[in-house]
Design an enzyme around this catalytic site. Structure first.
Site, PDB file in Angstrom:
ATOM      1  CB  CYS A 133      38.350  33.993  33.252  1.00  0.00           C
ATOM      2  SG  CYS A 133      38.013  32.859  31.898  1.00  0.00           S
TER       3      CYS A 133
ATOM      4  CG  HIS B  76      37.832  39.851  34.194  1.00  0.00           C
ATOM      5  ND1 HIS B  76      37.627  41.151  33.810  1.00  0.00           N
ATOM      6  CD2 HIS B  76      38.210  39.184  33.070  1.00  0.00           C
ATOM      7  CE1 HIS B  76      37.842  41.269  32.509  1.00  0.00           C
ATOM      8  NE2 HIS B  76      38.208  40.104  32.042  1.00  0.00           N
TER       9      HIS B  76
ATOM     10  CB  CYS C 247      38.102  37.099  26.753  1.00  0.00           C
ATOM     11  SG  CYS C 247      38.083  38.457  27.901  1.00  0.00           S
TER      12      CYS C 247
END
Lengths: 278, 127
Positions: A192, A196, A239
C-alpha cells in the site's frame, strides 16, 4: 570497578536497544503527517482528505461538479431508514451503540478489550443484528454500506479519533496493521505504501495517487466505477486486486488491523464521509 | 419433395451464414492477435510489451495514459549503453537499482521471459 563496568554496559546497551523498539502510534502519526506536510507544503492536513483531486485541476473541477448533487445522498436516506427500522423484537440499531449511534462513526474501528481484537463499524452493526436475532448483513456494499453512510454523515466534520489503548494486544493489532500496510504483496510486489507514500501525487496510468494520510476520512464512498457505495474494506480488496495480489478477506483480523492502522493515521483530520470518487 | 428441397436450401443458407460469421470473426479478432503475437518484428512485439507492462509508470513516444512514477523512456540507448545493465534492471530492479524501488521484478516474477525481455529492450533502444 565491576560496578563501573556494569553501568557502562547498561549505557551502551540502552543505545543499542532503543532503535529496536517500535515508535508509538502517536509518534508515527506525527512523523507521517510531517512527511506529507513537507512533501506537499501547499496542502493543509484537511486538504489531504481530498485525495487524488488535490493533484489534478481538471478532475477536481469535475469532482466539484459531481458534489453539487452527491450520488451518495440516496444511500444516506436509505441508511437512515434502515437504521431506524425496528428489528422483529422492536429494538433498533441505536440500542447497540453509545449516543444511539449518532456522531460516533469517526471513532471506528475500535479496539475491543473484551475480545482483544479490532472491531470495525460494519462488524459492530452485524454484532447488533445477531444480538437482536437478525441475520447478519453481507459486508462491503449494499445495505450495510448505506447504514454506514448514514452513520458517517452524522459524524461529518468531526475529526477522526481512533484510539490505540496502551495495552500489548492493542499495540500488537496496530503494529500488525502497519506491517500489512508496508508489506509488498502479489507478483508486482507492491505494498500500500508503494503507491500512497513516496509516489503520492504522481500518476499511475491516468490517475494521480492519493496520500495515505487522509484516505480513510471519506469512507464509505460512492465510486462511479462501482456504480454504488462501498466500504473501505471493499476499496482495499479492489486495490489488492489491481496490483495482482490475492485480496485479504474482509473482516478478518488482518483486514481489520489494516483498517485500524490506516484509519488511525488520519487522526485529527475531519471526517468527510460518505464521499464520492470516480 | 418441395419441402425437402426447401430444407436443403435452408441448410445451405445456415452454412453460408456460419461461414461468413467465421470469416468476419477471424478478420476482426483472430488475425490481429496473430499479428500482434506472432508475425510482427521483435521491436513491434517489444512495443506491445512496453505498452502492457511499463506505461503505467513510464511515459514514452506512443504511450497512452502513461504514468509519471518512473523516468520517461527517452534516449534509452544513450542512457543505458550497457544492455546487460538494462536487462538486470528489468529482471530484478530491487537488486539492480535499490531494495525499496517500486518497480516490479518483471523477470524474477515471471512477467517476462528472457526472449520477451530482449524484445522489450530492442524496442526501448528505438526511443
Amino acid at each position: 570497578m565491576k560496578r563501573l563496568f556494569v553501568v557502562m554496559l547498561a549505557f551502551i546497551l540502552s543505545f543499542a536497544i532503543t532503535p529496536m523498539v517500535n515508535a508509538s502510534p502517536q509518534e508515527d502519526l506525527i512523523a507521517y503527517k510531517n512527511y506529507f506536510k513537507k512533501k506537499f507544503p501547499k496542502l493543509s492536513v484537511v486538504d489531504l482528505s481530498n485525495g487524488m483531486y488535490n493533484f489534478n485541476a481538471d478532475k477536481r473541477s469535475q469532482w466539484d461538479d459531481i458534489m453539487s448533487f452527491p450520488p451518495y445522498e440516496i444511500a444516506i436516506d436509505e441508511g437512515k431508514q434502515f437504521f431506524n427500522t425496528p428489528f422483529i423484537n422492536g429494538k433498533t440499531y441505536a440500542s447497540c451503540f453509545v449516543n444511539s449511534g449518532v456522531g460516533i462513526a469517526h471513532t471506528y474501528p475500535r479496539f475491543d478489550k473484551s475480545s482483544g481484537k479490532v472491531k470495525t463499524l460494519a462488524a459492530a452493526l452485524n454484532e447488533c443484528r445477531i444480538k437482536n436475532n437478525e441475520k447478519p448483513l453481507r459486508y462491503l456494499k449494499g445495505k450495510i454500506a448505506s447504514i454506514m453512510a448514514y452513520m458517517a454523515d452524522t459524524s461529518r466534520g468531526k475529526v477522526i479519533k481512533i484510539e490505540v489503548p496502551n495495552t500489548l494486544a492493542a499495540l500488537a493489532a496496530y503494529e500488525d496493521g502497519k506491517r500489512i500496510y508496508f508489506t509488498r504483496r502479489g507478483p508486482r510486489a507492491f505494498a500500500c505504501y508503494s503507491c500512497h507514500w513516496e509516489a503520492a501525487g504522481q500518476k499511475i496510468r491516468g490517475n494521480e495517487l492519493s496520500t495515505a494520510v487522509g484516505q480513510a476520512t471519506h469512507f464509505p464512498s460512492y465510486r462511479s466505477k462501482w456504480g454504488g457505495m462501498g466500504t473501505i474494506q471493499r476499496r482495499y480488496k479492489g486495490c489488492m486486486k489491481n496490483i495482482g495480489a490475492k485480496p485479504i478477506k474482509e473482516q478478518t483480523e488482518a483486514m481489520n488491523n489494516l483498517e485500524y492502522f490506516h484509519t488511525f493515521i488520519s487522526n485529527g483530520i475531519p471526517m468527510n464521509a460518505p464521499g464520492t470518487r470516480f | 419433395m418441395n419441402r425437402g428441397h426447401t430444407h436443403h436450401e435452408h441448410g445451405q443458407g445456415i452454412t453460408l451464414v456460419v461461414l461468413w460469421g467465421l470469416i468476419v470473426f477471424f478478420t476482426l479478432f483472430a488475425l490481429p492477435i496473430q499479428a500482434t503475437e506472432k508475425s510482427k518484428t521483435p521491436i513491434a512485439r517489444g512495443e506491445i510489451l512496453t505498452l502492457k507492462l511499463c506505461q503505467a509508470c513510464h511515459t514514452f513516444d506512443g504511450a497512452n495514459q502513461a504514468g509519471t512514477l518512473g523516468p520517461p523512456f527517452i534516449s534509452m540507448s544513450q542512457r543505458f549503453p550497457n544492455r546487460e545493465r538494462l536487462r538486470n534492471i528489468i529482471h530484478d530492479p530491487q537488486k539492480a537499482i535499490k531494495p525499496h524501488t517500486m518497480m516490479p521484478p518483471f523477470g524474477r516474477h515471471g512477467f517476462l521471459s528472457k526472449k520477451q525481455t530482449e524484445e522489450l529492450i530492442d524496442f526501448l533502444y528505438t526511443l
